[in-house]
Write an enzyme that holds these catalytic residues in place. Structure first.
Site, PDB file in Angstrom:
ATOM      1  N   ASP A  64       0.857  -1.193   0.000  1.00 37.66           N
ATOM      2  CA  ASP A  64       0.000   0.000   0.000  1.00 37.66           C
ATOM      3  C   ASP A  64       0.894   1.245   0.000  1.00 37.66           C
ATOM      4  O   ASP A  64       2.101   1.147   0.178  1.00 37.66           O
ATOM      5  CB  ASP A  64      -0.999  -0.009   1.164  1.00 37.66           C
ATOM      6  CG  ASP A  64      -0.358   0.148   2.529  1.00 37.66           C
ATOM      7  OD1 ASP A  64       0.840  -0.193   2.673  1.00 37.66           O
ATOM      8  OD2 ASP A  64      -1.047   0.601   3.462  1.00 37.66           O
ATOM      9  N   TYR A  66       2.966   4.776   0.715  1.00 35.59           N
ATOM     10  CA  TYR A  66       3.617   5.407   1.856  1.00 35.59           C
ATOM     11  C   TYR A  66       2.597   6.326   2.534  1.00 35.59           C
ATOM     12  O   TYR A  66       1.799   6.978   1.864  1.00 35.59           O
ATOM     13  CB  TYR A  66       4.813   6.242   1.407  1.00 35.59           C
ATOM     14  CG  TYR A  66       5.936   5.462   0.773  1.00 35.59           C
ATOM     15  CD1 TYR A  66       6.583   4.433   1.454  1.00 35.59           C
ATOM     16  CD2 TYR A  66       6.375   5.766  -0.518  1.00 35.59           C
ATOM     17  CE1 TYR A  66       7.636   3.726   0.869  1.00 35.59           C
ATOM     18  CE2 TYR A  66       7.426   5.072  -1.104  1.00 35.59           C
ATOM     19  CZ  TYR A  66       8.055   4.045  -0.404  1.00 35.59           C
ATOM     20  OH  TYR A  66       9.084   3.359  -0.984  1.00 35.59           O
ATOM     21  N   PHE A  77       6.622   1.824  -4.213  1.00 36.49           N
ATOM     22  CA  PHE A  77       8.008   2.065  -3.801  1.00 36.49           C
ATOM     23  C   PHE A  77       8.554   3.442  -4.177  1.00 36.49           C
ATOM     24  O   PHE A  77       9.633   3.816  -3.742  1.00 36.49           O
ATOM     25  CB  PHE A  77       8.948   0.971  -4.342  1.00 36.49           C
ATOM     26  CG  PHE A  77       8.674  -0.392  -3.771  1.00 36.49           C
ATOM     27  CD1 PHE A  77       9.089  -0.728  -2.489  1.00 36.49           C
ATOM     28  CD2 PHE A  77       7.970  -1.338  -4.507  1.00 36.49           C
ATOM     29  CE1 PHE A  77       8.817  -1.981  -1.950  1.00 36.49           C
ATOM     30  CE2 PHE A  77       7.697  -2.600  -3.980  1.00 36.49           C
ATOM     31  CZ  PHE A  77       8.126  -2.922  -2.688  1.00 36.49           C
ATOM     32  N   HIS A 186      11.404  -9.177   1.066  1.00 36.08           N
ATOM     33  CA  HIS A 186      11.116  -7.759   0.869  1.00 36.08           C
ATOM     34  C   HIS A 186      12.400  -6.935   1.046  1.00 36.08           C
ATOM     35  O   HIS A 186      13.281  -7.312   1.830  1.00 36.08           O
ATOM     36  CB  HIS A 186      10.057  -7.322   1.892  1.00 36.08           C
ATOM     37  CG  HIS A 186       9.408  -6.022   1.578  1.00 36.08           C
ATOM     38  ND1 HIS A 186       9.957  -4.809   1.933  1.00 36.08           N
ATOM     39  CD2 HIS A 186       8.250  -5.736   0.939  1.00 36.08           C
ATOM     40  CE1 HIS A 186       9.162  -3.837   1.531  1.00 36.08           C
ATOM     41  NE2 HIS A 186       8.116  -4.362   0.922  1.00 36.08           N
TER      42      HIS A 186
END
Length: 226
Positions: A64, A66, A77, A186
């Site tokens: 989701d 920032y 990202f 991740h």
């Protein structure tokens, strides 16, 4: 109906016209009215706007947006120009340097990647300020899972980059043997050392694109941002 402004509109036309989706969108609008939410409402579908369906070569799936002020602008990202790069993005650039010897750019804005054919798609497209994953149960995943299924149907081979357990859980929708799935832990500081660093996703992506007769992605943001 035109929402995105490119070929996604035809593919998603039944969604745009459905009562269920419009009811859902009204809920999202209410959230934006009641609280500060990100990204700006006009940027919610930025990933689809910047990367038309026909041009998608790579998908980098995020969870989701920032949730800090000024960060999110609709691309997984990515942060807007002038915003400090979050730790996960710093680690992505570190791996990019190790993999393709591309130096970390000044800006963490990944718009150039999107224009190159990298769909930077979050599974959940909105978030409340300072509250991570606050919109995860709104229903966005139904929409973005549908987008992934549409991409799976593409005849032209795509690279799906899945970082972390959440992104990897979407692998069930990627069944077309033409596509390549690259997965690892991740890039967050909590897990990057457990398989993300050294995974070489960028060179693997371009090797596959070349092998399938496609132009490789120019991952170099340095000359774009300089």
């Amino acid at each position: 109906m035109e929402v995105i402004g490119n070929d996604w509109d035809n593919l998603l036309n039944t969604i745009w016209k459905s009562q269920g989706f419009n009811n859902f969108l009204n809920v999202v609008k209410l959230k934006y009215k009641e609280n500060t939410c990100f990204p700006e409402f006009k940027n919610i579908f930025n990933a689809l706007k910047l990367t038309p369906y026909e041009k998608v070569k790579v998908v980098i799936l995020g969870q989701d947006p920032y949730h800090g002020t000024g960060e999110a602008h609709g691309l997984s990202f990515s942060v807007q120009d002038g915003i400090r790069k979050p730790p996960s993005l710093k680690n992505i650039f570190k791996e990019l340097k190790d993999d393709l010897n591309i130096d970390e750019p000044e800006s963490g804005n990944l718009t150039h990647w999107a224009e190159e054919g990298v769909l930077l798609l979050n599974s959940v497209l909105t978030v409340e300020k300072d509250k991570a994953a606050s919109h995860k149960d709104l229903g966005w995943h139904l929409f973005t899972d549908h987008v992934i299924k549409l991409l799976n149907e593409k005849e032209t081979p795509i690279v799906f980059i899945l970082w972390g357990s959440f992104a990897r859980s979407k692998k069930i929708y990627i069944t077309n043997p033409k596509h390549l799935i690259i997965e690892s832990t991740h890039p967050s500081p909590f897990s990057a050392n457990n398989g993300f660093f050294g995974s070489r996703p960028f060179s693997k992506t371009n090797d596959f694109l070349i092998k399938t007769g496609q132009k490789p992605i120019d991952f170099n943001l340095k000359r774009v941002n300089s």
